[in-house]
Design an enzyme around this catalytic site. Sequence first.
Site, PDB file in Angstrom:
ATOM      1  N   CYS A 135       0.858  -1.277   0.068  1.00 17.30           N
ATOM      2  CA  CYS A 135       0.089  -0.102   0.126  1.00 17.30           C
ATOM      3  C   CYS A 135       0.994   1.129  -0.036  1.00 17.30           C
ATOM      4  O   CYS A 135       1.356   1.573   1.017  1.00 17.30           O
ATOM      5  CB  CYS A 135      -1.001   0.006   1.183  1.00 17.30           C
ATOM      6  SG  CYS A 135      -1.786   1.526   1.380  1.00 17.30           S
ATOM      7  N   CYS A 138      -0.308   4.157   2.129  1.00 18.39           N
ATOM      8  CA  CYS A 138      -0.010   3.805   3.705  1.00 18.39           C
ATOM      9  C   CYS A 138       1.479   4.066   4.299  1.00 18.39           C
ATOM     10  O   CYS A 138       1.745   4.653   5.151  1.00 18.39           O
ATOM     11  CB  CYS A 138      -0.326   2.499   4.109  1.00 18.39           C
ATOM     12  SG  CYS A 138      -1.982   1.821   3.361  1.00 18.39           S
ATOM     13  N   ASP A 139       2.261   3.549   3.227  1.00 19.73           N
ATOM     14  CA  ASP A 139       3.890   3.561   3.498  1.00 19.73           C
ATOM     15  C   ASP A 139       4.788   4.334   2.704  1.00 19.73           C
ATOM     16  O   ASP A 139       5.884   4.232   3.155  1.00 19.73           O
ATOM     17  CB  ASP A 139       4.236   1.825   3.529  1.00 19.73           C
ATOM     18  CG  ASP A 139       3.163   1.104   4.400  1.00 19.73           C
ATOM     19  OD1 ASP A 139       2.871   1.665   5.503  1.00 19.73           O
ATOM     20  OD2 ASP A 139       2.948  -0.024   4.067  1.00 19.73           O
TER      21      ASP A 139
END
Length: 310
Positions: A135, A138-139
């Site tokens: 993701c 997300c990261d």
Amino acid sequence: MSEIHDVIIVGSGPAGYTAAIYTARAGFKPLVIAGAITAGGALMNTTEVENFPGFPEGVMGPDLMVKMQEQAEKFGATVMFEDVVSVELEGDVKTVTTEDETFSARTVILATGSQHRVLGLPGEETYGGRGVSYCATCDGFFFRDKPIVVVGGGDSAMEEANFLARFGSKVTVVHRRDQLRASKVMADRALANPKIEFAFNSAVVDMGGETSLETVTLRDTVTGEEKVIEANGLFVAIGHDPRVELVRDQLELRDNGYIKVAEPGTHTNLTGVFACGDVVDFTYRQAITAAASGCRAALDAQHYLESLND
Ligand code: NAP
């Protein structure tokens, strides 16, 4: 477990929430079991959605999902942020069980979506949370000014690569063939990005690093030649599989594992059980097509519920 709901919807992506909006507006007070961590579905991990009609300026995926939830609740849907652990779908009254409670309903609409694929390399576990991610939204932030690898040749990989190019020192897209699967507009955008390089005919075969990811070994899928490149982030974007673990033993599935429905309807092989969105659709897999199939599932459930009173 005394109340028998008319409709329980399992899942809360565009399909689940659209089914909730339609069944709520039809007066059925649907119960949406949205999931604990996965609530909102895949769009929760997306940045800007540019192709959902009605948003000429684009809309952030999570914002779109919150709006869908609010719209469903406005018309009387109840949304519970819990995971379903089991279902019993045979018979006139079905049951849906969460960690804490069992609910019963005359109809169940399954909108459980799909989950990301893994490469199947040991390094994915070793460096999970320490370089390997599924993701970018997300990261991606963790890899500012670092070299990043994205695996895949579809729209997801192009989207991730374009997003990650904002952070990384460079992004290398590793694709096993010499042609991208991505749509032209997405591919062209990535190909034109000066921070994105492409390693075609290549597969990731190994990962290395002391405490976190430092290198990735690529193998040429034509010549078999291997080379090691620097990478602190490895984003796997190689597609998805349907989330059918709850229903695998109860419903008829297609050979490819997706739930089989009586197209163009959403009826499964069990009466009163309907399925929609990415758990059914292995062809289009768009937010708008998922929403449309959620609408069809709601109308199919409505017609079934009305037929019970005939
Ligand atoms: P996808 O279209 O199925 O592409 C998966 C890619 O990963 C393919 O290039 C495939 O290679 C590769 N791949 C699969 N298994 C692999 C493995 N084990 N090792 C290495 N590579 C592997 O999946 P997706 O990109 O997630 O897209 C899914 C759907 O969502 C599509 O319909 C897409 O249009 C849509 N989507 C749309 C947007 C958007 O419009 N904004 C964004 C993301 C996704 P091959 O090409 O060789 O098969």
